[in-house]
Structures are given as C-alpha cells and as structure tokens.
Design a protein around this motif. Sequence first.
Motif, PDB file in Angstrom:
ATOM      1  N   THR A  36      51.102   9.566  20.992  1.00  0.00           N
ATOM      2  CA  THR A  36      50.150   8.460  20.961  1.00  0.00           C
ATOM      3  C   THR A  36      50.222   7.639  22.240  1.00  0.00           C
ATOM      4  N   VAL A  37      49.051   7.243  22.719  1.00  0.00           N
ATOM      5  CA  VAL A  37      48.941   6.299  23.817  1.00  0.00           C
ATOM      6  C   VAL A  37      48.215   5.059  23.291  1.00  0.00           C
ATOM      7  N   TYR A  38      48.639   3.909  23.781  1.00  0.00           N
ATOM      8  CA  TYR A  38      48.104   2.634  23.314  1.00  0.00           C
ATOM      9  C   TYR A  38      47.477   1.860  24.476  1.00  0.00           C
ATOM     10  N   LEU A  39      46.555   0.975  24.111  1.00  0.00           N
ATOM     11  CA  LEU A  39      46.044   0.016  25.065  1.00  0.00           C
ATOM     12  C   LEU A  39      46.034  -1.340  24.380  1.00  0.00           C
ATOM     13  N   GLN A  40      46.966  -2.181  24.765  1.00  0.00           N
ATOM     14  CA  GLN A  40      47.016  -3.545  24.260  1.00  0.00           C
ATOM     15  C   GLN A  40      46.116  -4.405  25.128  1.00  0.00           C
ATOM     16  N   MET A  41      45.126  -5.024  24.518  1.00  0.00           N
ATOM     17  CA  MET A  41      44.141  -5.811  25.258  1.00  0.00           C
ATOM     18  C   MET A  41      44.245  -7.272  24.829  1.00  0.00           C
ATOM     19  N   ASN A  42      44.608  -8.130  25.749  1.00  0.00           N
ATOM     20  CA  ASN A  42      44.738  -9.560  25.500  1.00  0.00           C
ATOM     21  C   ASN A  42      43.712 -10.328  26.324  1.00  0.00           C
ATOM     22  N   SER A  43      43.495 -11.574  25.941  1.00  0.00           N
ATOM     23  CA  SER A  43      42.558 -12.445  26.664  1.00  0.00           C
ATOM     24  C   SER A  43      41.214 -11.751  26.872  1.00  0.00           C
ATOM     25  N   LEU A  44      40.705 -11.175  25.819  1.00  0.00           N
ATOM     26  CA  LEU A  44      39.457 -10.424  25.917  1.00  0.00           C
ATOM     27  C   LEU A  44      38.287 -11.341  26.242  1.00  0.00           C
ATOM     28  N   ALA A  45      37.365 -10.797  27.014  1.00  0.00           N
ATOM     29  CA  ALA A  45      36.167 -11.526  27.433  1.00  0.00           C
ATOM     30  C   ALA A  45      34.935 -10.693  27.085  1.00  0.00           C
ATOM     31  N   PRO A  46      33.774 -11.329  26.997  1.00  0.00           N
ATOM     32  CA  PRO A  46      32.560 -10.567  26.655  1.00  0.00           C
ATOM     33  C   PRO A  46      32.310  -9.380  27.583  1.00  0.00           C
ATOM     34  N   GLU A  47      32.715  -9.501  28.832  1.00  0.00           N
ATOM     35  CA  GLU A  47      32.496  -8.383  29.767  1.00  0.00           C
ATOM     36  C   GLU A  47      33.410  -7.196  29.492  1.00  0.00           C
ATOM     37  N   ASP A  48      34.330  -7.337  28.564  1.00  0.00           N
ATOM     38  CA  ASP A  48      35.158  -6.200  28.141  1.00  0.00           C
ATOM     39  C   ASP A  48      34.463  -5.374  27.058  1.00  0.00           C
ATOM     40  N   THR A  49      33.326  -5.834  26.587  1.00  0.00           N
ATOM     41  CA  THR A  49      32.576  -5.099  25.577  1.00  0.00           C
ATOM     42  C   THR A  49      32.162  -3.734  26.120  1.00  0.00           C
ATOM     43  N   ALA A  50      32.544  -2.688  25.394  1.00  0.00           N
ATOM     44  CA  ALA A  50      32.283  -1.324  25.855  1.00  0.00           C
ATOM     45  C   ALA A  50      32.761  -0.343  24.793  1.00  0.00           C
ATOM     46  N   VAL A  51      32.384   0.906  24.987  1.00  0.00           N
ATOM     47  CA  VAL A  51      33.024   1.999  24.259  1.00  0.00           C
ATOM     48  C   VAL A  51      34.234   2.424  25.088  1.00  0.00           C
ATOM     49  N   TYR A  52      35.386   2.464  24.455  1.00  0.00           N
ATOM     50  CA  TYR A  52      36.620   2.808  25.147  1.00  0.00           C
ATOM     51  C   TYR A  52      37.005   4.250  24.807  1.00  0.00           C
ATOM     52  N   TYR A  53      37.278   5.020  25.843  1.00  0.00           N
ATOM     53  CA  TYR A  53      37.605   6.434  25.706  1.00  0.00           C
ATOM     54  C   TYR A  53      39.041   6.701  26.157  1.00  0.00           C
ATOM     55  N   CYS A  54      39.709   7.525  25.406  1.00  0.00           N
ATOM     56  CA  CYS A  54      41.013   8.051  25.766  1.00  0.00           C
ATOM     57  C   CYS A  54      40.808   9.392  26.469  1.00  0.00           C
ATOM     58  N   ALA A  55      41.619   9.665  27.474  1.00  0.00           N
ATOM     59  CA  ALA A  55      41.482  10.909  28.213  1.00  0.00           C
ATOM     60  C   ALA A  55      42.852  11.429  28.638  1.00  0.00           C
ATOM     61  N   ALA A  56      42.932  12.735  28.826  1.00  0.00           N
ATOM     62  CA  ALA A  56      44.187  13.371  29.237  1.00  0.00           C
ATOM     63  C   ALA A  56      43.955  14.247  30.457  1.00  0.00           C
ATOM     64  N   SER A  57      44.943  14.250  31.340  1.00  0.00           N
ATOM     65  CA  SER A  57      44.841  15.045  32.561  1.00  0.00           C
ATOM     66  C   SER A  57      46.120  15.849  32.773  1.00  0.00           C
ATOM     67  N   ASP A  58      45.933  17.032  33.351  1.00  0.00           N
ATOM     68  CA  ASP A  58      47.085  17.846  33.755  1.00  0.00           C
ATOM     69  C   ASP A  58      47.666  17.369  35.081  1.00  0.00           C
ATOM     70  N   TRP A  59      46.968  16.476  35.769  1.00  0.00           N
ATOM     71  CA  TRP A  59      47.371  16.022  37.080  1.00  0.00           C
ATOM     72  C   TRP A  59      48.075  14.670  36.989  1.00  0.00           C
ATOM     73  N   PRO A  60      49.079  14.430  37.813  1.00  0.00           N
ATOM     74  CA  PRO A  60      49.768  13.135  37.796  1.00  0.00           C
ATOM     75  C   PRO A  60      49.039  12.095  38.631  1.00  0.00           C
ATOM     76  N   PHE A  61      49.166  10.843  38.239  1.00  0.00           N
ATOM     77  CA  PHE A  61      48.728   9.699  39.043  1.00  0.00           C
ATOM     78  C   PHE A  61      47.252   9.759  39.444  1.00  0.00           C
ATOM     79  N   VAL A  62      46.389  10.199  38.546  1.00  0.00           N
ATOM     80  CA  VAL A  62      44.977  10.298  38.864  1.00  0.00           C
ATOM     81  C   VAL A  62      44.177   9.258  38.101  1.00  0.00           C
ATOM     82  N   THR A  63      43.058   8.834  38.697  1.00  0.00           N
ATOM     83  CA  THR A  63      42.199   7.838  38.076  1.00  0.00           C
ATOM     84  C   THR A  63      40.742   8.263  38.014  1.00  0.00           C
ATOM     85  N   GLY A  64      40.395   9.375  38.616  1.00  0.00           N
ATOM     86  CA  GLY A  64      39.014   9.833  38.615  1.00  0.00           C
ATOM     87  C   GLY A  64      38.646  10.566  37.342  1.00  0.00           C
ATOM     88  N   GLN A  65      37.446  10.308  36.843  1.00  0.00           N
ATOM     89  CA  GLN A  65      37.010  10.936  35.593  1.00  0.00           C
ATOM     90  C   GLN A  65      37.023  12.454  35.676  1.00  0.00           C
TER      91      GLN A  65
END
Length: 122
Positions: free
Chosen positions: A77-106
């Motif tokens: 399991t991976v978690y995302l703790q979200m504090n101090s939420l603001a209206p601009e955080d409104t979105a669909v949130y997706y979990c993703a997995a990669s075989d590559w380390p230290f990557v941020t590109g979709q």
Amino acid sequence: QVQLAESGGGLVQAGGSLRLSCVASGRTFSSYTMAWFRQAPGKEREFVARIANSGNAYYSNSVKGRFTISRDNAKNTVYLQMNSLAPEDTAVYYCAASDWPFVTGQAQYGYWGQGTQVTVSS
C-alpha cells in the motif's frame, strides 16, 4: 502486471485533511516506484508526489509541505496524506507504479489505478 486500487477520496472543507490509499496486487510491490498524480476538471493530469522503493520521496511545488507520501511494503500500500487542503486541490487522484526509479513523468509509469475523486469546498 500490477493492479492498483485507490480509496479514501471524498468531500472536505478547505483547511481539512484526507488520506488516500492505494493497494497493489500482482508483482512485487516493493520493487516499484509509486506515485500520485491528479487531474482537475479541464486540466491536464499532473504529478503530485512519488516515493521510490528506498523510501525517498519527492513532491511537486504545489503540494510540498502539505502532502506526505508514504508506503507500507508489507501491506502493498502507498498513502497520500493531504493536509491544509484548498479548493485548487480538487481533482481526481490517480495512483501509479513505475519500474524506473526517481521518475516523475506520466509516460514512465506503466500501471495506473482508476482514480478517486477529491473535492475541497471553500
């Protein structure tokens, strides 16, 4: 193959908190870099945070200091703790997995969940 299932989204008032969870099944969870992305209405999907199998975490500037990504390899399991939420955080949130380390590109994430809606009211 790995299957991902998110949960924990919902409606929260500005300033509130939510914790998202993503459970993985399939191949060895601990070997993957795990990440959260989000897509707001009318916008492109964007990177939020990622955590390597070593536990090294990295955040987008928009959530740094407010969100915390963590993982429990024993629970797949991976978690995302979200504090101090603001209206601009409104979105669909997706979990993703990669075989590559230290990557941020979709494009570098080959496995995706179905998403969970987070709505922050003002």
